[in-house]
Scaffold this motif. Structure first.
Motif: not given
Ligand code: ZN
Ligand code: GTP
Ligand code: MG
Length: 343
Positions: A281, A286, A288, A294-296
């Motif tokens: 992220c 983060c 999320h 945000c990677a999630v």
């Molecule tokens: Zn995130």
């Protein structure tokens, strides 16, 4: 009452290892290494190489300070407990509203989380048990009972297997001897397993089957209520029992609720697919939820992460944070107290 498969045993077959041997001091010569086998409100009993012993508590000690599975050193002439050895693993839980964690079992290698293929099956609750097992340093295995009363047992098995990477899920009928064969890999000589789960899922039935036909059934069992599959809390104390030709099994009373606290590591392991994305992220802290980069959230959009799983991760993490006491560190930094292991 004899609750244990009385057999004289080598220390190693009782679960003793170098981890405990290394804790012995020269002054301890003459004391008897003893494994706590049953904890009552006002007394303790243990198992040593020569069999079962009723133990004497040291002054000011409380039986609640000891867990089934603990190793203690005992004075031979009066059975006084001199010292408890540091635990390899400890399973403890906070009850609703309770401040002091309750000790469920100690020095457990594998935790059998038992649930039935009926109304008892609850994914969010299984995740709580898994977080507890991971935190304690025990290997969790999910045991699915009562497949014979369900039409879609495979659906339950699939859902359980998806809860954590590499998780073993075993479908079995605790009433038949095949169950012991299916679990033999975890019940070898010197190994300790503990059973945990709701009332009525078949924990004590399984203990009796693991004890084998060579001895009288050590545990009482009770029928469940038909309409909602709830058990009647037949087992009321924790106890250690010999597995036929192998290790040891700890039976526990059925749990109504399980509050989590101090299981941050356990949650990270359980939700590894989320834990691994977080460092990708954009922001280090983060949440999320709404942050750019945000990677999630990106994984949710891409369909590689289950949004319900993320929702359950959030709920459990929030509860854990809320229940975990923090102390102020240097410059007011907060960090959780302890890690719940090896005490
Ligand atoms: Zn995130
Ligand atoms: N049909 C069926 N009945 C089962 C199975 N496993 C257990 N039972 C029954 O479920 C009931 C409850 O079993 P127990 O072993 O007393 O359950 P427990 O988990 O120890 O319950 P508590 O001691 O109350 O926590 C008993 O009547 C068992 O015979 C199964 O796989 N199939
Ligand atoms: Mg029981």
């Amino acid at each position: 009452m004899t609750v244990l498969g009385a057999r004289s045993s080598s220390l190693a077959s009782l679960g003793w290892s170098d981890f405990f041997g290394d804790q012995l001091e020269p002054d301890d010569a003459g004391l008897i290494p003893t494994r706590i086998a049953m904890v009552h409100r006002d007394r303790l009993s243990g198992l040593s190489q020569s069999g079962q012993i009723d133990l004497t508590l040291p002054p000011n000690a409380n039986t609640g300070d000891y867990a089934v599975g603990d190793w203690v050193l005992v004075e031979p002439h009066d059975q006084l407990v001199k010292r408890r050895l540091t635990r390899k693993t400890v399973l403890e839980r906070r009850t609703q509203g309770g401040r002091v964690p309750q000790l469920a079992a100690a020095n457990v290698d594998t935790l059998f989380i038992v649930t039935s293929c009926n109304a008892d099956f609850n994914i969010a609750r299984l995740e709580r048990y898994l977080a507890l097992a991971n935190e304690a340093g025990t290997t969790p295995v999910i045991l699915l009972t009562k497949a014979d009363t369900a039409e879609d047992a495979e659906t339950y098995q699939k859902q359980a297997a998806a809860l954590q990477r590499g998780l073993a899920v075993v479908m079995l009928n605790p009433r038949i001897a095949d169950a012991a064969t299916a679990l033999a890999a975890w019940c070898g000589v010197g190994q300790t397993v503990a059973l945990i789960g709701s009332s009525g899922v078949g924990k004590s039935t399984l203990v009796n089957t693991l004890a084998g036909s060579g001895q009288q059934s050590p545990q009482q069992t009770g029928a469940i209520r038909e309409h909602d599959a709830k058990g009647r809390h037949t087992t009321t104390a924790r106890s250690l029992h010999a597995v036929a030709g192998g290790g040891w099994v700890i039976d526990t009373p059925g749990m109504r609720t399980l509050q989590v606290s101090d299981v941050g590591y356990g949650i990270d392991t359980l939700f590894a697919e989320i834990t691994e994305l977080a460092p990708l992220c954009k922001f280090r802290d983060c949440t999320h939820v709404h942050e750019p980069g945000c990677a999630v959230q990106a994984a949710i959009k891409a369909g590689t992460l289950d949004p319900e799983r993320l929702a359950r991760w959030r709920k459990l993490s929030d509860e854990n944070q809320h229940n975990t006491p923090v102390v102020s560190g240097p410059r007011g930094a907060k960090f959780p107290v302890g890690r719940g292991k090896r005490r």
